[in-house]
Design a protein around this motif. Structure first.
Motif, PDB file in Angstrom:
ATOM      1  N   GLN A  57       0.852  -1.187   0.000  1.00 14.15           N
ATOM      2  CA  GLN A  57       0.000   0.000   0.000  1.00 14.15           C
ATOM      3  C   GLN A  57       0.887   1.235   0.000  1.00 14.15           C
ATOM      4  O   GLN A  57       1.972   1.231   0.561  1.00 14.15           O
ATOM      5  CB  GLN A  57      -0.898   0.035   1.245  1.00 14.15           C
ATOM      6  CG  GLN A  57      -1.812  -1.176   1.372  1.00 14.15           C
ATOM      7  CD  GLN A  57      -2.848  -1.230   0.282  1.00 14.15           C
ATOM      8  OE1 GLN A  57      -3.266  -0.182  -0.207  1.00 14.15           O
ATOM      9  NE2 GLN A  57      -3.260  -2.401  -0.102  1.00 14.15           N
ATOM     10  N   TYR A  58       0.378   2.304  -0.586  1.00 15.78           N
ATOM     11  CA  TYR A  58       1.069   3.595  -0.505  1.00 15.78           C
ATOM     12  C   TYR A  58       0.759   4.199   0.849  1.00 15.78           C
ATOM     13  O   TYR A  58      -0.398   4.366   1.200  1.00 15.78           O
ATOM     14  CB  TYR A  58       0.578   4.549  -1.591  1.00 15.78           C
ATOM     15  CG  TYR A  58       0.882   4.110  -2.989  1.00 15.78           C
ATOM     16  CD1 TYR A  58       2.127   4.375  -3.545  1.00 15.78           C
ATOM     17  CD2 TYR A  58      -0.072   3.444  -3.748  1.00 15.78           C
ATOM     18  CE1 TYR A  58       2.400   3.978  -4.845  1.00 15.78           C
ATOM     19  CE2 TYR A  58       0.198   3.044  -5.036  1.00 15.78           C
ATOM     20  CZ  TYR A  58       1.433   3.324  -5.579  1.00 15.78           C
ATOM     21  OH  TYR A  58       1.702   2.937  -6.863  1.00 15.78           O
ATOM     22  N   GLU A  59       1.786   4.542   1.624  1.00 10.45           N
ATOM     23  CA  GLU A  59       1.505   5.159   2.911  1.00 10.45           C
ATOM     24  C   GLU A  59       2.748   5.869   3.404  1.00 10.45           C
ATOM     25  O   GLU A  59       3.852   5.396   3.236  1.00 10.45           O
ATOM     26  CB  GLU A  59       1.080   4.105   3.940  1.00 10.45           C
ATOM     27  CG  GLU A  59       0.693   4.703   5.280  1.00 10.45           C
ATOM     28  CD  GLU A  59       0.117   3.641   6.206  1.00 10.45           C
ATOM     29  OE1 GLU A  59      -0.926   3.054   5.856  1.00 10.45           O
ATOM     30  OE2 GLU A  59       0.716   3.397   7.238  1.00 10.45           O
ATOM     31  N   SER A  60       2.520   7.020   4.027  1.00  8.09           N
ATOM     32  CA  SER A  60       3.635   7.739   4.635  1.00  8.09           C
ATOM     33  C   SER A  60       3.099   8.634   5.724  1.00  8.09           C
ATOM     34  O   SER A  60       1.920   8.921   5.774  1.00  8.09           O
ATOM     35  CB  SER A  60       4.390   8.588   3.603  1.00  8.09           C
ATOM     36  OG  SER A  60       3.521   9.535   3.045  1.00  8.09           O
ATOM     37  N   GLN A 114      -3.749   9.548  -4.718  1.00  7.78           N
ATOM     38  CA  GLN A 114      -4.483  10.573  -3.989  1.00  7.78           C
ATOM     39  C   GLN A 114      -4.048  10.550  -2.530  1.00  7.78           C
ATOM     40  O   GLN A 114      -3.725   9.496  -1.987  1.00  7.78           O
ATOM     41  CB  GLN A 114      -5.986  10.347  -4.096  1.00  7.78           C
ATOM     42  CG  GLN A 114      -6.450   9.019  -3.519  1.00  7.78           C
ATOM     43  CD  GLN A 114      -7.934   8.823  -3.689  1.00  7.78           C
ATOM     44  OE1 GLN A 114      -8.647   9.762  -3.999  1.00  7.78           O
ATOM     45  NE2 GLN A 114      -8.413   7.615  -3.468  1.00  7.78           N
ATOM     46  N   GLN A 115      -4.046  11.708  -1.904  1.00 10.60           N
ATOM     47  CA  GLN A 115      -3.628  11.819  -0.513  1.00 10.60           C
ATOM     48  C   GLN A 115      -4.852  11.683   0.388  1.00 10.60           C
ATOM     49  O   GLN A 115      -5.859  12.354   0.202  1.00 10.60           O
ATOM     50  CB  GLN A 115      -2.939  13.156  -0.256  1.00 10.60           C
ATOM     51  CG  GLN A 115      -2.154  13.198   1.054  1.00 10.60           C
ATOM     52  CD  GLN A 115      -1.339  14.472   1.168  1.00 10.60           C
ATOM     53  OE1 GLN A 115      -1.793  15.529   0.764  1.00 10.60           O
ATOM     54  NE2 GLN A 115      -0.149  14.384   1.712  1.00 10.60           N
ATOM     55  N   VAL A 116      -4.738  10.788   1.358  1.00  7.87           N
ATOM     56  CA  VAL A 116      -5.837  10.559   2.296  1.00  7.87           C
ATOM     57  C   VAL A 116      -5.278  10.579   3.714  1.00  7.87           C
ATOM     58  O   VAL A 116      -4.089  10.405   3.935  1.00  7.87           O
ATOM     59  CB  VAL A 116      -6.548   9.214   2.033  1.00  7.87           C
ATOM     60  CG1 VAL A 116      -7.183   9.188   0.672  1.00  7.87           C
ATOM     61  CG2 VAL A 116      -5.564   8.052   2.202  1.00  7.87           C
ATOM     62  N   TRP A 176      -0.643   8.074   0.834  1.00  9.22           N
ATOM     63  CA  TRP A 176      -0.897   8.098  -0.607  1.00  9.22           C
ATOM     64  C   TRP A 176      -1.530   6.778  -0.988  1.00  9.22           C
ATOM     65  O   TRP A 176      -0.995   5.704  -0.706  1.00  9.22           O
ATOM     66  CB  TRP A 176       0.407   8.309  -1.379  1.00  9.22           C
ATOM     67  CG  TRP A 176       0.971   9.669  -1.205  1.00  9.22           C
ATOM     68  CD1 TRP A 176       1.914  10.066  -0.313  1.00  9.22           C
ATOM     69  CD2 TRP A 176       0.610  10.840  -1.945  1.00  9.22           C
ATOM     70  NE1 TRP A 176       2.165  11.398  -0.440  1.00  9.22           N
ATOM     71  CE2 TRP A 176       1.388  11.910  -1.433  1.00  9.22           C
ATOM     72  CE3 TRP A 176      -0.286  11.095  -2.975  1.00  9.22           C
ATOM     73  CZ2 TRP A 176       1.287  13.203  -1.927  1.00  9.22           C
ATOM     74  CZ3 TRP A 176      -0.377  12.377  -3.463  1.00  9.22           C
ATOM     75  CH2 TRP A 176       0.405  13.421  -2.947  1.00  9.22           C
ATOM     76  N   GLU A 177      -2.678   6.853  -1.646  1.00 10.09           N
ATOM     77  CA  GLU A 177      -3.374   5.654  -2.077  1.00 10.09           C
ATOM     78  C   GLU A 177      -3.799   5.803  -3.537  1.00 10.09           C
ATOM     79  O   GLU A 177      -3.965   6.914  -4.036  1.00 10.09           O
ATOM     80  CB  GLU A 177      -4.606   5.399  -1.206  1.00 10.09           C
ATOM     81  CG  GLU A 177      -4.259   4.926   0.200  1.00 10.09           C
ATOM     82  CD  GLU A 177      -5.468   4.426   0.932  1.00 10.09           C
ATOM     83  OE1 GLU A 177      -6.598   4.671   0.450  1.00 10.09           O
ATOM     84  OE2 GLU A 177      -5.305   3.785   1.984  1.00 10.09           O
ATOM     85  N   PRO A 178      -3.994   4.663  -4.205  1.00  6.65           N
ATOM     86  CA  PRO A 178      -4.432   4.725  -5.601  1.00  6.65           C
ATOM     87  C   PRO A 178      -5.813   5.345  -5.723  1.00  6.65           C
ATOM     88  O   PRO A 178      -6.683   5.118  -4.882  1.00  6.65           O
ATOM     89  CB  PRO A 178      -4.456   3.251  -6.020  1.00  6.65           C
ATOM     90  CG  PRO A 178      -3.582   2.542  -5.036  1.00  6.65           C
ATOM     91  CD  PRO A 178      -3.726   3.284  -3.761  1.00  6.65           C
ATOM     92  N   ASP A 179      -6.012   6.129  -6.787  1.00 10.03           N
ATOM     93  CA  ASP A 179      -7.350   6.632  -7.078  1.00 10.03           C
ATOM     94  C   ASP A 179      -7.954   5.829  -8.227  1.00 10.03           C
ATOM     95  O   ASP A 179      -7.347   4.884  -8.723  1.00 10.03           O
ATOM     96  CB  ASP A 179      -7.330   8.134  -7.384  1.00 10.03           C
ATOM     97  CG  ASP A 179      -6.477   8.473  -8.593  1.00 10.03           C
ATOM     98  OD1 ASP A 179      -6.274   7.595  -9.453  1.00 10.03           O
ATOM     99  OD2 ASP A 179      -6.021   9.630  -8.693  1.00 10.03           O
ATOM    100  N   THR A 180      -9.140   6.187  -8.622  1.00 14.11           N
ATOM    101  CA  THR A 180      -9.847   5.407  -9.639  1.00 14.11           C
ATOM    102  C   THR A 180      -9.351   5.664 -11.058  1.00 14.11           C
ATOM    103  O   THR A 180      -9.826   5.035 -11.999  1.00 14.11           O
ATOM    104  CB  THR A 180     -11.354   5.720  -9.580  1.00 14.11           C
ATOM    105  OG1 THR A 180     -11.551   7.132  -9.760  1.00 14.11           O
ATOM    106  CG2 THR A 180     -11.939   5.280  -8.248  1.00 14.11           C
ATOM    107  N   HIS A 181      -8.398   6.570 -11.210  1.00 15.09           N
ATOM    108  CA  HIS A 181      -7.877   6.907 -12.534  1.00 15.09           C
ATOM    109  C   HIS A 181      -6.441   6.438 -12.725  1.00 15.09           C
ATOM    110  O   HIS A 181      -5.778   6.841 -13.671  1.00 15.09           O
ATOM    111  CB  HIS A 181      -7.961   8.420 -12.762  1.00 15.09           C
ATOM    112  CG  HIS A 181      -9.341   8.975 -12.592  1.00 15.09           C
ATOM    113  ND1 HIS A 181     -10.368   8.692 -13.464  1.00 15.09           N
ATOM    114  CD2 HIS A 181      -9.865   9.775 -11.624  1.00 15.09           C
ATOM    115  CE1 HIS A 181     -11.471   9.308 -13.061  1.00 15.09           C
ATOM    116  NE2 HIS A 181     -11.199   9.959 -11.953  1.00 15.09           N
ATOM    117  N   GLY A 182      -5.961   5.613 -11.813  1.00 18.60           N
ATOM    118  CA  GLY A 182      -4.606   5.110 -11.953  1.00 18.60           C
ATOM    119  C   GLY A 182      -3.548   6.019 -11.373  1.00 18.60           C
ATOM    120  O   GLY A 182      -2.361   5.767 -11.536  1.00 18.60           O
ATOM    121  N   GLY A 183      -3.954   7.077 -10.702  1.00 19.44           N
ATOM    122  CA  GLY A 183      -2.996   7.987 -10.086  1.00 19.44           C
ATOM    123  C   GLY A 183      -2.928   7.768  -8.585  1.00 19.44           C
ATOM    124  O   GLY A 183      -3.319   6.725  -8.058  1.00 19.44           O
TER     125      GLY A 183
END
Length: 332
Positions: free
Chosen positions: A124-127, A179-181, A170-177
């Motif tokens: 997972q994207y995370e920081s 997004q910061q959550v 940072w997590e994946p969005d629905t467009h392949g990019g």
């Protein structure tokens, strides 16, 4: 996203096998992952590499790409099927298929599985906070950890506590990019920590991020901290100091009776054993109590008569024993 040659992006030839494509993706994804590469263009390049891998790992999409190049999307959206040379009834195009789902890319292979194997983390994207200027530390990486300062009270470190901190991920969005959550992380503050102690948490992100939570103990109205001892000042009257008495003294978790010995002087230090902070071995420090002898501002008529009577009776003269001295630099 500007379409570039997918083979060039992955650094492979057009005859590359599926295994070659997977290995090339692992190598290039590691190089340009936004949590590793701080170049402003790294994230965009990472998404291009991910798109290239998504196409080339799929046999049907790869055939379309080899035949039509950058126009393969139009061919696919028109329903053209490379195996039979015609149009398929299912007109689901690439634009519909290429997206992040909860686990990763849609399709027969989860891209987060690749990331997990690539970086040794949870896929997972995370920081955390203070992302700027640091390098994630996953399998094979030795960069500094993310630092996070957590404000805690003296009661928290004395009794132990559970805190929740908000981290930017940072997590994946629905467009392949990306997004910061915001994510909430549970942190257990154990007994045995002091101001400046670090709680280390490992493996919190796609690259096995190490998170160092540095504790900052907020100032307390009654106590200051000296290692595992607590320091406080308690006011006493002249007759309490002269005669000796028991007085109530606050601790973190209640009150205790402190014995003031007869003849106690101003600034005398007394100890309340075992009521300080507990270290990691379970041994508690003390509360160090400094006596602050206060003179009354006003006296009643009766009190004044008693003091005058004492003055006539007492032979005590502090100047005989202490004399007159220069003021020390520390006291000046």
């Amino acid at each position: 996203m500007q379409t570039q040659d997918y083979y060039t992006l992955l650094g492979i030839s057009k005859s590359a096998s599926n295994d070659d494509i997977r290995k090339a993706y692992r190598k290039t994804a590691r190089k340009f992952h936004p949590d590793i590469n701080k170049d402003p263009e790294a994230e965009e390049r990472f998404k291009e590499i991910a798109e290239a891998y998504e196409v080339l790992k799929d046999t049907e999409k790869r055939k379309l790409y080899d035949q039509y190049g950058s126009n393969y999307k139009e061919a696919q959206s028109s329903g053209f099927h490379p195996n039979n040379g015609g149009f398929a009834s299912n007109k689901t195009g690439y634009g519909d298929e290429f997206h992040f789902e909860s686990g990763g890319f849609a399709g027969n292979e989860n891209i987060n599985d690749i990331l997990k194997n690539l970086f040794g983390g949870a896929g997972q994207y995370e920081s955390g906070q203070a992302r700027s200027g640091r390098q994630q530390a996953g399998a094979g990486f030795t960069g500094p950890p993310t630092e996070y300062e957590l404000q805690v009270s003296l009661e928290d470190v004395y009794l132990g506590a559970v805190k929740y901190i908000s981290l930017q991920s940072w997590e994946p969005d629905t467009h392949g990019g990306l997004q910061q959550v915001s994510k909430e992380l549970k942190v257990t503050v154990p007994k045995g920590v002091t101001d400046g102690s670090v709680i280390r948490i490992g493996g919190t992100g796609a690259v096995n991020e190490r998170l160092h939570i540095r504790l900052k103990v907020t100032p307390h109205k009654r106590f200051s901290v000296a290692g595992y001892d607590l320091k406080t000042t308690v006011a006493v009257s002249p007759w309490e100091a002269i005669l000796g008495v028991k007085i109530p003294v606050e601790t973190i978790d209640g009150k205790v009776n402190l014995i003031i010995p007869k003849g106690a002087q101003n600034a005398t230090q007394l100890r309340v054993k075992g009521k300080g902070l507990t270290n990691k071995n379970g041994i508690a420090g003390d509360i160090i109590v400094t006596l602050d002898v206060h003179l009354p501002g006003e006296l009643s008529e009766k009190e004044e008569k008693l003091i005058k009577s004492l003055a006539k009776t007492s032979q005590f003269n502090p100047r005989k024993t202490r004399g007159q001295k220069a003021v020390s630099r520390a006291a000046a």
